[in-house]
Scaffold this motif. Structure first.
Motif, PDB file in Angstrom:
ATOM      1  N   LEU A  47       0.741  -1.232  -0.192  1.00  0.00           N
ATOM      2  CA  LEU A  47      -0.046  -0.065  -0.003  1.00  0.00           C
ATOM      3  C   LEU A  47       0.819   1.136   0.175  1.00  0.00           C
ATOM      4  CD1 LEU A  47      -2.142  -1.284   2.846  1.00  0.00           C
ATOM      5  CD2 LEU A  47      -2.877  -1.371   0.425  1.00  0.00           C
ATOM      6  N   GLN A  48       0.883   2.006  -1.006  1.00  0.00           N
ATOM      7  CA  GLN A  48       1.713   3.346  -1.092  1.00  0.00           C
ATOM      8  C   GLN A  48       0.706   4.676  -0.909  1.00  0.00           C
ATOM      9  OE1 GLN A  48       4.146   3.576  -4.323  1.00  0.00           O
ATOM     10  NE2 GLN A  48       5.299   5.267  -3.520  1.00  0.00           N
ATOM     11  N   SER A  54       4.559  14.294  10.938  1.00  0.00           N
ATOM     12  CA  SER A  54       5.896  13.469  11.521  1.00  0.00           C
ATOM     13  C   SER A  54       5.448  12.290  12.368  1.00  0.00           C
ATOM     14  CB  SER A  54       6.847  14.556  12.059  1.00  0.00           C
ATOM     15  OG  SER A  54       6.179  14.813  13.085  1.00  0.00           O
ATOM     16  N   THR A  55       4.025  12.043  12.363  1.00  0.00           N
ATOM     17  CA  THR A  55       3.746  10.758  12.959  1.00  0.00           C
ATOM     18  C   THR A  55       4.080   9.830  12.520  1.00  0.00           C
ATOM     19  OG1 THR A  55       1.722  12.087  13.720  1.00  0.00           O
ATOM     20  CG2 THR A  55       1.707   9.689  14.000  1.00  0.00           C
ATOM     21  N   PRO A  56       4.706   9.001  13.586  1.00  0.00           N
ATOM     22  CA  PRO A  56       5.618   7.482  12.860  1.00  0.00           C
ATOM     23  C   PRO A  56       4.349   6.467  12.179  1.00  0.00           C
ATOM     24  CG  PRO A  56       6.100   8.034  14.919  1.00  0.00           C
ATOM     25  CD  PRO A  56       5.195   8.867  14.683  1.00  0.00           C
ATOM     26  N   GLU A  57       4.680   5.985  11.205  1.00  0.00           N
ATOM     27  CA  GLU A  57       3.871   5.035  10.720  1.00  0.00           C
ATOM     28  C   GLU A  57       3.222   4.146  11.523  1.00  0.00           C
ATOM     29  OE1 GLU A  57       6.108   4.135   7.207  1.00  0.00           O
ATOM     30  OE2 GLU A  57       5.305   5.677   6.067  1.00  0.00           O
ATOM     31  N   SER A  82       6.463  -0.903   6.740  1.00  0.00           N
ATOM     32  CA  SER A  82       7.629  -1.424   5.839  1.00  0.00           C
ATOM     33  C   SER A  82       8.950  -1.010   5.882  1.00  0.00           C
ATOM     34  CB  SER A  82       7.188  -1.168   4.313  1.00  0.00           C
ATOM     35  OG  SER A  82       7.509   0.281   4.021  1.00  0.00           O
ATOM     36  N   GLY A  83       9.028   0.240   6.632  1.00  0.00           N
ATOM     37  CA  GLY A  83      10.308   0.712   6.787  1.00  0.00           C
ATOM     38  C   GLY A  83      10.626   1.864   5.989  1.00  0.00           C
ATOM     39  N   VAL A  84       9.766   1.866   4.859  1.00  0.00           N
ATOM     40  CA  VAL A  84       9.899   2.993   3.833  1.00  0.00           C
ATOM     41  C   VAL A  84       8.865   3.921   3.985  1.00  0.00           C
ATOM     42  CG1 VAL A  84       9.798   3.294   1.539  1.00  0.00           C
ATOM     43  CG2 VAL A  84      10.754   1.422   2.010  1.00  0.00           C
ATOM     44  N   ARG A  85       9.068   5.399   4.175  1.00  0.00           N
ATOM     45  CA  ARG A  85       8.213   6.190   4.368  1.00  0.00           C
ATOM     46  C   ARG A  85       6.810   6.108   3.354  1.00  0.00           C
ATOM     47  NH1 ARG A  85       6.810  11.242   6.847  1.00  0.00           N
ATOM     48  NH2 ARG A  85       5.602  12.522   5.615  1.00  0.00           N
ATOM     49  N   TRP A  90       0.177  -4.972   4.153  1.00  0.00           N
ATOM     50  CA  TRP A  90      -0.644  -6.046   4.535  1.00  0.00           C
ATOM     51  C   TRP A  90      -0.068  -7.528   4.383  1.00  0.00           C
ATOM     52  CZ3 TRP A  90      -3.475 -10.436   2.705  1.00  0.00           C
ATOM     53  CH2 TRP A  90      -4.401 -10.738   3.360  1.00  0.00           C
ATOM     54  N   ARG A  91       0.248  -8.339   5.540  1.00  0.00           N
ATOM     55  CA  ARG A  91       0.714  -9.516   5.386  1.00  0.00           C
ATOM     56  C   ARG A  91      -0.231 -10.546   5.879  1.00  0.00           C
ATOM     57  NH1 ARG A  91       5.938 -10.895   5.005  1.00  0.00           N
ATOM     58  NH2 ARG A  91       6.443  -8.698   5.830  1.00  0.00           N
ATOM     59  N   PRO A  92      -0.722 -11.576   4.886  1.00  0.00           N
ATOM     60  CA  PRO A  92      -1.591 -12.650   5.370  1.00  0.00           C
ATOM     61  C   PRO A  92      -0.935 -13.537   6.306  1.00  0.00           C
ATOM     62  CG  PRO A  92      -0.332 -13.326   3.057  1.00  0.00           C
ATOM     63  CD  PRO A  92       0.172 -11.626   3.666  1.00  0.00           C
ATOM     64  N   ALA A  93      -1.840 -13.993   7.350  1.00  0.00           N
ATOM     65  CA  ALA A  93      -1.572 -14.768   8.379  1.00  0.00           C
ATOM     66  C   ALA A  93      -0.899 -16.253   7.663  1.00  0.00           C
ATOM     67  CB  ALA A  93      -2.548 -15.194   9.346  1.00  0.00           C
ATOM     68  N   GLU A  94      -1.265 -16.324   6.722  1.00  0.00           N
ATOM     69  CA  GLU A  94      -0.635 -17.840   6.066  1.00  0.00           C
ATOM     70  C   GLU A  94      -0.576 -17.542   4.633  1.00  0.00           C
ATOM     71  OE1 GLU A  94      -3.626 -20.917   6.789  1.00  0.00           O
ATOM     72  OE2 GLU A  94      -3.472 -20.672   8.847  1.00  0.00           O
TER      73      GLU A  94
END
Length: 114
Positions: A47-48, A54-57, A82-85, A90-94
């Protein structure tokens, strides 16, 4: 639609004063979109967007409501940084099964006081 927007961008318009820059006081996202719906079965959904302030993601994760379904059934997963601004995952559980998925979501931005 792209041609109409490109043509509109070439039309000159009257300049407006930039002070104060209202966006500099706003903490929020002006956009957040799925980058690609073609993802590997062991991959993540990217998701981009465009975030102001400046609130952290990490502080936005509980404000993003994303539902991924297949044949009407919700798929377990979670939104993470993601570590990228301006990029969330979204990571699936499986691992996902091959096929078509539907993605719907919303983001709860704070009220702007003006």
């Amino acid at each position: 639609m792209s041609l109409a927007l490109a043509g509109a961008a070439l039309v000159p318009s009257e300049a407006e004063a930039c002070s104060p820059d209202y966006c500099s006081y706003v903490e929020g996202w002006s956009s957040l979109e799925v980058v690609s719906t073609a993802i590997p079965t062991d991959g993540v959904l990217l998701l981009q967007g465009v975030r102001h302030g400046s609130t952290p993601e990490e502080d936005w994760l509980d404000k993003v409501d994303l539902t991924v379904t297949r044949d009407g059934q919700p798929i377990a997963g979670a939104v993470e940084t993601s570590g990228v601004r301006d990029v969330l995952l979204w990571r699936p559980a499986e691992p996902l099964e091959a096929g078509e998925y539907k993605v719907e979501g919303s983001l709860d931005n704070p009220e702007v006081p003006y």
